[in-house]
Design a protein around this motif. Structure first.
Motif, short mmCIF file in Angstrom:
data_model
loop_
_atom_site.label_atom_id
_atom_site.label_comp_id
_atom_site.label_asym_id
_atom_site.label_seq_id
_atom_site.Cartn_x
_atom_site.Cartn_y
_atom_site.Cartn_z
N GLU A 85 0.89 -1.15 0.09
CA GLU A 85 0.14 0.30 0.07
C GLU A 85 0.95 1.31 0.04
O GLU A 85 2.00 1.07 0.50
N ALA A 87 0.97 5.65 1.21
CA ALA A 87 0.13 6.58 1.79
C ALA A 87 1.02 7.89 1.70
O ALA A 87 2.40 7.57 2.01
N VAL A 94 1.19 9.23 9.66
CA VAL A 94 0.57 8.22 8.95
C VAL A 94 0.57 6.66 9.40
O VAL A 94 -0.60 6.00 9.30
N TYR A 98 -2.72 4.53 10.11
CA TYR A 98 -2.90 3.60 9.40
C TYR A 98 -3.35 2.17 10.52
O TYR A 98 -4.23 1.40 10.02
#
Length: 144
Positions: A85, A87, A94, A98
């Protein structure tokens, strides 16, 4: 301790982060692993490598780098349990967000702050790993 079902391994594009991914895969063999490529915002004072591309180029490059690391540390049997993923944001914000929002049970990260960025972080006060440990409501393993 109950074995985690979902482990988060953030990557900031630094050396030796492959060790954190390898550690997570070996230590938690039954867990799903998310390898999260964190892109420092373009307006951040200390961005990755000082070379900043725009938008999709940055995201694509982060995904390619994460994929290369993943392929270098895992065998084909483990590939199906790792998701990559991306971000954008400051890692100290973050990663904890997350972990909270995505049902992460454990975070594994490489914590050594090497090079000029590491020197500045130590000089200015805090490293990213310390911030993540403080802000994450899940267990965090920091490898040195």
């Amino acid at each position: 301790m109950i074995a985690p079902q979902h482990v988060l391994v953030p990557t900031l594009g630094r050396p030796r982060e492959d060790e954190a991914l390898a550690y997570a895969l070996e230590t938690f063999p039954d867990a799903d692993v998310t390898f999260l490529a964190v892109l420092t915002p373009l307006d951040a004072p200390l961005s990755e490598g000082g070379v900043l591309e725009r938008g999709e180029e940055r995201t694509d490059q982060a995904r390619r780098s994460a994929t290369a690391v993943l392929e270098s540390v895992t065998n084909s049997d483990s590939l199906d349990r790792v998701a990559i993923e991306t971000a954008e944001g400051r890692p100290g914000t973050v990663v904890p967000r997350y972990a909270s929002e995505e049902g992460v049970d454990h975070v594994v990260m490489y914590g050594s702050e090497n090079g000029s960025v590491g020197f500045l972080r130590r000089f200015l006060g805090r490293g990213i790993a310390a911030t993540v440990v403080e802000r994450t409501p899940r267990p965090v393993t920091v490898l040195e």
